[in-house]
Design a protein around this motif. Structure first.
Motif, PDB file in Angstrom:
ATOM      1  N   PRO A 170       0.840  -1.200   0.000  1.00  0.00           N
ATOM      2  CA  PRO A 170       0.000   0.000   0.000  1.00  0.00           C
ATOM      3  C   PRO A 170       0.879   1.256   0.000  1.00  0.00           C
ATOM      4  O   PRO A 170       2.010   1.229   0.478  1.00  0.00           O
ATOM      5  N   SER A 171       0.364   2.325  -0.553  1.00  0.00           N
ATOM      6  CA  SER A 171       1.139   3.559  -0.705  1.00  0.00           C
ATOM      7  C   SER A 171       0.550   4.654   0.167  1.00  0.00           C
ATOM      8  O   SER A 171      -0.670   4.830   0.173  1.00  0.00           O
ATOM      9  N   PRO A 172       1.360   5.425   0.884  1.00  0.00           N
ATOM     10  CA  PRO A 172       2.808   5.260   1.056  1.00  0.00           C
ATOM     11  C   PRO A 172       3.140   4.262   2.167  1.00  0.00           C
ATOM     12  O   PRO A 172       2.403   4.141   3.138  1.00  0.00           O
ATOM     13  N   SER A 173       4.249   3.546   1.999  1.00  0.00           N
ATOM     14  CA  SER A 173       4.755   2.593   3.002  1.00  0.00           C
ATOM     15  C   SER A 173       6.262   2.728   3.093  1.00  0.00           C
ATOM     16  O   SER A 173       6.903   3.157   2.137  1.00  0.00           O
ATOM     17  N   THR A 203       3.403   7.039  -4.389  1.00  0.00           N
ATOM     18  CA  THR A 203       2.669   7.082  -5.655  1.00  0.00           C
ATOM     19  C   THR A 203       2.655   8.508  -6.194  1.00  0.00           C
ATOM     20  O   THR A 203       2.490   9.459  -5.418  1.00  0.00           O
ATOM     21  N   ASP A 252       2.705  11.048  -2.744  1.00  0.00           N
ATOM     22  CA  ASP A 252       1.940  11.005  -1.489  1.00  0.00           C
ATOM     23  C   ASP A 252       2.835  10.754  -0.267  1.00  0.00           C
ATOM     24  O   ASP A 252       2.334  10.563   0.843  1.00  0.00           O
ATOM     25  N   ARG A 301       4.568   4.066  -9.185  1.00  0.00           N
ATOM     26  CA  ARG A 301       5.191   3.893  -7.876  1.00  0.00           C
ATOM     27  C   ARG A 301       6.645   4.351  -7.948  1.00  0.00           C
ATOM     28  O   ARG A 301       7.350   4.021  -8.918  1.00  0.00           O
ATOM     29  N   GLU A 344       4.803   0.040  10.841  1.00  0.00           N
ATOM     30  CA  GLU A 344       5.449  -1.215  10.468  1.00  0.00           C
ATOM     31  C   GLU A 344       6.367  -0.982   9.282  1.00  0.00           C
ATOM     32  O   GLU A 344       6.228  -0.007   8.541  1.00  0.00           O
ATOM     33  N   TYR A 365      -7.671  16.155  -1.098  1.00  0.00           N
ATOM     34  CA  TYR A 365      -6.396  15.626  -1.596  1.00  0.00           C
ATOM     35  C   TYR A 365      -6.683  14.946  -2.931  1.00  0.00           C
ATOM     36  O   TYR A 365      -7.715  14.290  -3.068  1.00  0.00           O
ATOM     37  N   TRP A 394      -5.353   9.003  -5.306  1.00  0.00           N
ATOM     38  CA  TRP A 394      -5.098   8.006  -6.347  1.00  0.00           C
ATOM     39  C   TRP A 394      -5.649   6.690  -5.811  1.00  0.00           C
ATOM     40  O   TRP A 394      -5.115   6.125  -4.857  1.00  0.00           O
ATOM     41  N   ASP A 396      -5.783   3.517  -5.468  1.00  0.00           N
ATOM     42  CA  ASP A 396      -5.055   2.256  -5.555  1.00  0.00           C
ATOM     43  C   ASP A 396      -5.580   1.258  -4.532  1.00  0.00           C
ATOM     44  O   ASP A 396      -6.305   1.633  -3.618  1.00  0.00           O
ATOM     45  N   ALA A 397      -5.137   0.018  -4.685  1.00  0.00           N
ATOM     46  CA  ALA A 397      -5.279  -1.014  -3.650  1.00  0.00           C
ATOM     47  C   ALA A 397      -6.700  -1.052  -3.105  1.00  0.00           C
ATOM     48  O   ALA A 397      -7.653  -1.227  -3.858  1.00  0.00           O
ATOM     49  N   ASP A 398      -6.856  -0.853  -1.788  1.00  0.00           N
ATOM     50  CA  ASP A 398      -8.154  -1.034  -1.139  1.00  0.00           C
ATOM     51  C   ASP A 398      -8.944   0.272  -0.991  1.00  0.00           C
ATOM     52  O   ASP A 398      -9.960   0.298  -0.286  1.00  0.00           O
ATOM     53  N   ASN A 426      -1.636   7.527   7.405  1.00  0.00           N
ATOM     54  CA  ASN A 426      -1.092   8.160   6.198  1.00  0.00           C
ATOM     55  C   ASN A 426      -1.689   7.650   4.890  1.00  0.00           C
ATOM     56  O   ASN A 426      -1.283   8.075   3.821  1.00  0.00           O
ATOM     57  N   ARG A 427      -2.647   6.714   4.975  1.00  0.00           N
ATOM     58  CA  ARG A 427      -3.247   6.239   3.726  1.00  0.00           C
ATOM     59  C   ARG A 427      -4.680   5.762   3.948  1.00  0.00           C
ATOM     60  O   ARG A 427      -5.044   5.469   5.062  1.00  0.00           O
TER      61      ARG A 427
END
Lengths: 365, 365
Positions: free
Chosen positions: A12-15, A259, A272, A326, A343, B88, B91, B93-95, B364-365
């Motif tokens: 996931p972004s950002p990580s 991203t 981000d 990315r 994490e 914001y 984007w 993405d993901a979930d 943060n996401r």
């Protein structure tokens, strides 16, 4: 040349992602250097705040960990690190005494001190001063904490009079964090520790531990004035260390995976990974708010809490990051970036192979 | 003159403490200004990340909250805030899509966009575009995200074509965060929103929401080009806002309560409120790394992760903080300081009267 070692699907972004092999190489290289120079290695845990990494460091030969707070000492101590030095002039307020007592049952505990008042406070906070060893902090030129080396005996006497075991002296050559300052800071560090040892010797006080070391100075530190190294950043390295010449880009083991969320004008993209991911640190000599290893000519020119503005006007148009891409970003200062995360995603061979809790994030007391 | 409103017994050091009365006055004053100027008030939750404070803002008349991430939207939405704008250019993405869908069942959701690509991504991530309203971001001079006002129609058309409700346009006059820039930034903001409304009008698109506002510009914003204010910092204020002249020292509602842990040289004391407590933000125009309200002539000249070095040489020797003393410190930028904490201690009448979780810290996401 694209550096894909931080990329993996389903991150996931950002990580914050860690290149497992680079991390292991960094840990091994510093352990080998310390062993070859006959120095004890006591890595600073404030960089990673992560028991899984402390275990790797101890398994590679570290004698224990340095930390900045009792909270960090508890987290690492509870995860099996058996020797912890709170390298900080602790003021034993509130619940600090009872917490040190509990922890001392399973951890060999050392704390820093730079004043007789701090020693007296610590003595009164503990039921038994034999539970904790004291090391005196001296200033080698950073002008932060630590007494002048010539004054180390007054603090050492206070510690001995209060019944503490005296471990020795420590210092931090933090003025090594500036271009061209590494060798001067290392010389200052050795001189300060030697002066302190002399001052203690003149007072009849033995000084087995002379602890120093920062990531910029560690590799050039040999045996002699110093017996113990406390580098922190070296496990990951960061954009600052690349600029300082302490490491290469390949030796940076942690990046934010971000991203491109916006490309609102030619030559400008926005990521981000803002200051709440990368940390807001930017020393005056840093060329930007972080570094993009895949895009060496790109510059992070602006940083807000959730936006990193990247100037890509110097990057070949066909190779510029596009909206939705990315991108890996090295933080300027990895310690503050890691402290913001919950994490770390450990990547190896293009896959997430582990997730490690930043267990000591926010452990400020 | 000592400012004791942040002090209370039994506060562990370092901690973030909030002056309950100052917080309430700040919330009421902004609500009154917005009501008198016929502006909708939508405070930015990234400053406090604290559902208890969001509730106070909504009870005082806020129409809902602005946030920066879907994670923040979830935390505030799950605690009863019924109207949330992710201000914001998301984007998706993901979930992100499934999370927005779940949240839309109990929250009126709006998200920002500044590109047709971002809109298309959002459309594909959602099973039903009617669940989310879109507002187009325009740039008013910060050169961060947002399209030029004249280009707002292309993004608006993409949103409408994809089936989204179009709320209007928003901008952030963040260049107001510099001395002497407030009025220029406010004028830029009004001009950009007006130009965007015109561009949309020429394309036959209605634009009910024109959202702007930052803490420095909010108080001087009247009705007209702008319909909605999104200030964040005003709930607490901080050292930066004092320097910018946005607020007085008495209007700062949050401080780090720190301890003098070291006084290693004449004129220098060191506090335990380092960059991991205060946040490392220091704009070039800030006179120090924070501000000590009880010691107006003291200057925070150095900041490391766990050390704040304070030059007290300009302070009357009899009034200087001594080792062991508790000292209040205003962070430069309160948003990044709060994000580092796990809870806020609420002080009133010299006592801790409440403890509020910083529930969205690290979201943060």
């Amino acid at each position: 040349m694209a550096d894909h070692r931080f990329h993996a699907p389903d991150v996931p972004s950002p990580s914050l992602v860690v290149d497992r092999e680079a991390l292991e190489r960094n840990i091994e290289a510093m352990a080998r250097h310390a062993a070859e120079a006959s120095l004890a290695l006591r890595p600073h845990g404030k960089t990673h705040k992560c028991p899984a990494i402390a275990t790797l460091q101890v398994d590679a030969g570290a004698v224990g960990l340095a930390v900045a707070t009792v909270g960090e000492a508890e987290i690492f101590g509870n995860q099996g690190v058996g020797d912890v030095f709170v390298a900080y002039p602790l003021w034993a307020d509130a619940d600090i005494g009872p917490r040190l007592e509990v922890l001392s049952a399973r951890v060999r505990l050392t704390v820093g001190a730079d004043s007789p008042a701090g020693i007296e406070r610590l003595r009164r906070a503990l039921s038994d001063t034999s539970l904790v060893r004291v090391i005196v902090e001296v200033d080698c030129g950073l002008r932060r904490t630590g007494v002048p080396p010539a004054d180390a005996a007054s603090v050492a006497h206070a510690a001995l009079d209060a019944g503490f075991e005296l471990g020795g002296v420590f210092t931090f050559p933090g003025h090594s964090y500036a271009p061209g300052m590494r060798d001067e800071a290392r010389t200052d560090e050795e001189r300060a520790l030697s002066e302190a040892v002399e001052a203690l010797g003149a007072a009849g006080i033995d000084c087995p531990v002379r602890s120093g070391g920062s990531t910029p100075t560690a590799a050039a530190t040999g045996p002699g004035a110093i017996t113990e190294l406390r580098p922190g950043v070296y496990v990951f390295n960061d954009a600052q260390q690349v600029v300082l010449g302490t490491c290469t880009v390949d030796q940076v083991a942690l990046a934010a995976l971000a991203t491109v969320v916006s490309a609102p004008a030619p030559g400008r993209v926005v990521l981000d990974s803002g200051a709440k991911v990368l940390g807001p640190d930017r020393p005056s000599w840093a060329p930007g708010h972080g570094k993009l290893p895949d895009h060496p000519n790109a510059r992070v020119t602006g940083l807000w809490e959730h936006h990193a503005v990247v100037d890509v006007s110097e990057t070949d148009p066909s190779a510029r990051p596009r909206i939705g891409d990315r991108v890996a970003v090295f933080p300027n200062h990895v310690c503050t970036a890691v402290n913001l995360a919950r994490e770390l995603l450990i990547v190896s061979g293009g896959k997430v192979v582990d997730r490690w809790a930043v267990a000591a994030a926010g452990a400020n007391r």
